[in-house]
Scaffold this active site. Sequence first.
Site, PDB file in Angstrom:
ATOM      1  N   LYS A 126       0.829  -1.216   0.000  1.00 44.26           N
ATOM      2  CA  LYS A 126       0.000   0.000   0.000  1.00 44.26           C
ATOM      3  C   LYS A 126       0.867   1.272   0.000  1.00 44.26           C
ATOM      4  CE  LYS A 126      -2.422  -0.945   3.758  1.00 44.26           C
ATOM      5  NZ  LYS A 126      -1.827  -2.227   4.208  1.00 44.26           N
ATOM      6  N   ARG A 136      -9.816   0.597   8.985  1.00 45.77           N
ATOM      7  CA  ARG A 136      -9.366  -0.751   9.310  1.00 45.77           C
ATOM      8  C   ARG A 136     -10.417  -1.527  10.096  1.00 45.77           C
ATOM      9  NH1 ARG A 136      -3.525   0.413   9.108  1.00 45.77           N
ATOM     10  NH2 ARG A 136      -2.284  -1.439   9.362  1.00 45.77           N
ATOM     11  N   ARG A 174      11.579  -5.780   4.965  1.00 46.71           N
ATOM     12  CA  ARG A 174      11.493  -4.343   5.274  1.00 46.71           C
ATOM     13  C   ARG A 174      12.072  -4.068   6.668  1.00 46.71           C
ATOM     14  NH1 ARG A 174       5.667  -1.562   4.816  1.00 46.71           N
ATOM     15  NH2 ARG A 174       5.366  -2.399   6.896  1.00 46.71           N
ATOM     16  N   ARG A 225      11.117   0.467  11.513  1.00 44.17           N
ATOM     17  CA  ARG A 225       9.834   0.043  12.089  1.00 44.17           C
ATOM     18  C   ARG A 225       9.969  -1.143  13.027  1.00 44.17           C
ATOM     19  NH1 ARG A 225       4.668   0.540   8.274  1.00 44.17           N
ATOM     20  NH2 ARG A 225       3.938  -0.739   9.998  1.00 44.17           N
ATOM     21  N   ARG A 269      -0.231  -8.796  13.444  1.00 43.97           N
ATOM     22  CA  ARG A 269      -0.811  -7.767  12.554  1.00 43.97           C
ATOM     23  C   ARG A 269      -1.666  -8.412  11.468  1.00 43.97           C
ATOM     24  NH1 ARG A 269       4.423  -5.096  10.798  1.00 43.97           N
ATOM     25  NH2 ARG A 269       3.153  -3.790   9.445  1.00 43.97           N
TER      26      ARG A 269
HETATM   27  P1  AMP Z   1       0.481   0.669   8.976  1.00 47.00           P
HETATM   28  O1  AMP Z   1       1.593   1.642   8.783  1.00 47.00           O
HETATM   29  O2  AMP Z   1      -0.742   1.040   8.202  1.00 47.00           O
HETATM   30  O3  AMP Z   1       0.918  -0.763   8.739  1.00 47.00           O
HETATM   31  O4  AMP Z   1       0.057   0.747  10.511  1.00 47.00           O
HETATM   32  C1  AMP Z   1       0.961   0.432  11.563  1.00 47.00           C
HETATM   33  C2  AMP Z   1       0.221   0.273  12.862  1.00 47.00           C
HETATM   34  O5  AMP Z   1      -0.452   1.508  13.189  1.00 47.00           O
HETATM   35  C3  AMP Z   1      -0.883  -0.770  12.866  1.00 47.00           C
HETATM   36  O6  AMP Z   1      -0.380  -2.076  13.145  1.00 47.00           O
HETATM   37  C4  AMP Z   1      -1.781  -0.253  13.999  1.00 47.00           C
HETATM   38  O7  AMP Z   1      -1.199  -0.522  15.261  1.00 47.00           O
HETATM   39  C5  AMP Z   1      -1.715   1.251  13.784  1.00 47.00           C
HETATM   40  N1  AMP Z   1      -2.766   1.733  12.853  1.00 47.00           N
HETATM   41  C6  AMP Z   1      -2.565   2.327  11.630  1.00 47.00           C
HETATM   42  N2  AMP Z   1      -3.729   2.659  11.064  1.00 47.00           N
HETATM   43  C7  AMP Z   1      -4.704   2.249  11.911  1.00 47.00           C
HETATM   44  C8  AMP Z   1      -6.127   2.279  11.872  1.00 47.00           C
HETATM   45  N3  AMP Z   1      -6.796   2.785  10.820  1.00 47.00           N
HETATM   46  N4  AMP Z   1      -6.806   1.767  12.947  1.00 47.00           N
HETATM   47  C9  AMP Z   1      -6.157   1.255  14.012  1.00 47.00           C
HETATM   48  N5  AMP Z   1      -4.816   1.165  14.102  1.00 47.00           N
HETATM   49  C10 AMP Z   1      -4.082   1.667  13.074  1.00 47.00           C
END
Ligand code: AMP
Length: 193
Positions: free
Chosen positions: A14, A89, A128, A134, A146
């Site tokens: 993404k 999400r 990654r 991260r 996740r």
């Molecule tokens: P991402 O960068 O989108 O993979 O998000 C990393 C982490 O941020 C996720 O594993 C969640 O802990 C948190 N997170 C990001 N977006 C959301 C969302 N829309 N709702 C809840 N948690 C989120």
Amino acid sequence: MFNLILFGPPGSGKGTQSEKLISKYGLKHLSTGDLLRSEIAVQTPLGLAVKSLMAEGKLVPDEIVIEMINSALDNNPHVNGFLFDGFPRTTAQAEALDKLLSQKGTEIALVLALQVRQQELVKRLLSRGRTSERADDVNEDIIAARIAEYEKKTAAVAEHYKEFGKVKYVQGEGSIDDIFNLLCEGIDEKKPA
Ligand code: AMP
């Protein structure tokens, strides 16, 4: 406004595809993951509150991300459209987003859903984790958590938008450019010229 959700499990590409799409279509990129990581980086109270949840691979509470998106929409009144990445999400987030957009006289035009096999997701995330900062990408148990959160809570978001005929599935394995071209085809079918 043309508003798009780029949807898919962690590691489905993404972030990479969002960068290319916003530059081609002039959309404003809204990634809740990036917004949350910036809060953590500057140690705001919100950042401190969500840090451990994110490190464990769990979702942060709906109210927090919905409020972040609400502010981001208000702060960007004159854009061509938004590309939502990593949001919504949960079904509650999707319903809140639909409401916020409808208050602004707009809506989600399309959900592009990237499909990648689980074994490939784990491989990409671990790779990654070797080069990025991260914390949630380095440990296979966290990665599994996740992906499990995605299956349990996030997969339902596609069902929500399917009811409105807005979801297009795209094969997320192959070259970055081939996947990008498939995403563009999906957009060009929907987007007014
Ligand atoms: P991402 O960068 O989108 O993979 O998000 C990393 C982490 O941020 C996720 O594993 C969640 O802990 C948190 N997170 C990001 N977006 C959301 C969302 N829309 N709702 C809840 N948690 C989120």
